[in-house]
Design an enzyme around this catalytic site. Structure first.
Site, PDB file in Angstrom:
ATOM      1  N   CYS A   7     -74.030  -7.843 -47.043  1.00 17.37           N
ATOM      2  CA  CYS A   7     -72.742  -8.146 -47.683  1.00 17.37           C
ATOM      3  C   CYS A   7     -72.139  -9.436 -47.117  1.00 17.37           C
ATOM      4  CB  CYS A   7     -71.784  -6.972 -47.493  1.00 17.37           C
ATOM      5  SG  CYS A   7     -70.087  -7.298 -47.994  1.00 17.37           S
ATOM      6  N   CYS A  53     -68.417  -9.263 -46.142  1.00 18.43           N
ATOM      7  CA  CYS A  53     -68.252  -8.471 -44.912  1.00 18.43           C
ATOM      8  C   CYS A  53     -68.350  -9.362 -43.683  1.00 18.43           C
ATOM      9  CB  CYS A  53     -69.308  -7.375 -44.830  1.00 18.43           C
ATOM     10  SG  CYS A  53     -69.222  -6.137 -46.140  1.00 18.43           S
TER      11      CYS A  53
END
Length: 331
Positions: free
Chosen positions: A91, A94
């Site tokens: 991700c 993230c």
């Protein structure tokens, strides 16, 4: 933060609403006060002996798994707000958000704990939390789930969210974390406020299953304190449980399927859906019924839907989605 109230380790409402939630503030406040008193005692002893006391009695950034979730998140949340960072290695956003959260957890020096959960390695937790996309950030305070935000955010916005979380944790639950404080508020902590005896009596009535007594007790509290959020929540929960007493789940659902225009049976089915943890089903059923009805019937269903919103909590994303759906059928 709904901090309002979806309780982890759910009981009677199996994850939709925990009937013990209305007691959580008082219980958490007592535990937090005891923990603060013990830390103060340890700090005084350390000072007397010339040994520096630690800033926080726990790690500030931790990796959490399904095996450690209960101890590291649920139990710890009775002493300090636990912020959960749902992330994954693949991700990209993230990787932007996680360092911000970690840096702020260190800066807040014990007022929060950051629990990092890899959704790939802990899919059951992600499923239980209803994670649809990452990064997603939630918190747990005194066992109460508090959705915060989804997606990458700037450090300034994250700081505002954490400040609000800490304020709610202190004022509503008496959970003040460790001895550290956010920048600009050195050493500031909310004072411990004992629970209102009248509210405590209402909670106790609800806890022992005295629904009539609980309803009356919550109404008494609200007569004196119309803005008391805990009392409103407790009253809504007690009234919900009173309505479903003695109902046969299968019979009600069969009748609701056979008579979609029968307002009374649809209301019963929605109540049972909610108690069974099927929150979206309960909301969807009543939104559809609003769309099929007119006049007093429509208003009756709309008001019941608003009552169920109160039970779940205004900040819950399921409530937000249902409000939008309700607006579409009304306007």
């Amino acid at each position: 933060m709904q901090p309002r109230n979806s309780r982890l380790n759910s009981s009677a409402l199996r994850g939709a609403v925990d009937l013990a939630a209305v007691k959580a503030a008082g219980e958490a406040a007592q535990k937090a006060e005891q923990a603060r008193a013990e830390r103060a005692r340890q700090a005084a002893a350390a000072e007397a002996s010339g040994v520096a006391a630690p800033q926080a009695p726990y790690e500030l950034v931790i990796d959490v798994t399904e095996d450690t979730f209960e101890a590291e998140v649920v139990q710890r949340s009775t002493e300090v707000p636990v912020v959960i960072d749902f992330w994954a290695e693949w991700c990209g956003p993230c990787k932007q958000l996680s360092p911000i959260l970690e840096r702020l957890a260190e800066e807040y020096a014990g007022r929060i704990v950051l629990a990092k959960i890899d959704v790939e390695a802990n899919q059951l937790i992600a499923q239980q939390f209803g994670i649809q996309g990452i990064p997603a950030v939630m918190a747990v305070v005194a066992g109460q789930l508090v959705p915060l935000f989804q997606g990458a955010e700037s450090e300034a916005n994250v700081r505002k969210v954490l400040d609000q979380l800490i304020l709610v944790a202190e004022q509503r639950f008496g959970v003040a974390g460790g001895s550290g404080a956010p920048a600009g508020e050195p050493g500031e902590a909310a004072p411990y406020v004992p629970e209102d005896p009248a509210l405590a009596a209402a909670h106790e009535a609800l806890d022992r299953g005295d629904l009539g007594g609980a309803i009356q007790a919550y109404q008494n509290v609200l007569a004196d304190q119309p803005g008391n959020t805990e009392a409103r929540l407790g009253l809504a929960q007690a009234q919900l449980l009173r309505r479903v007493e003695g109902l046969d789940l299968q019979a009600v659902r069969a009748a609701a399927a056979a008579s979609p225009k029968d307002v009374a049976i649809q209301l019963q089915a929605a109540d049972l859906d909610l108690v069974g943890g099927h929150v979206e089903d309960a909301f969807g059923r009543l939104v559809d019924t609003v769309g099929r009805t007119f006049g007093e019937d429509r208003d009756t269903v709309r008001l019941r839907l608003l009552e169920l919103f109160e039970v779940i909590g205004a900040d819950d994303p399921r409530v937000t989605a249902a409000r939008t759906a309700l607006a579409r059928v009304l306007f």
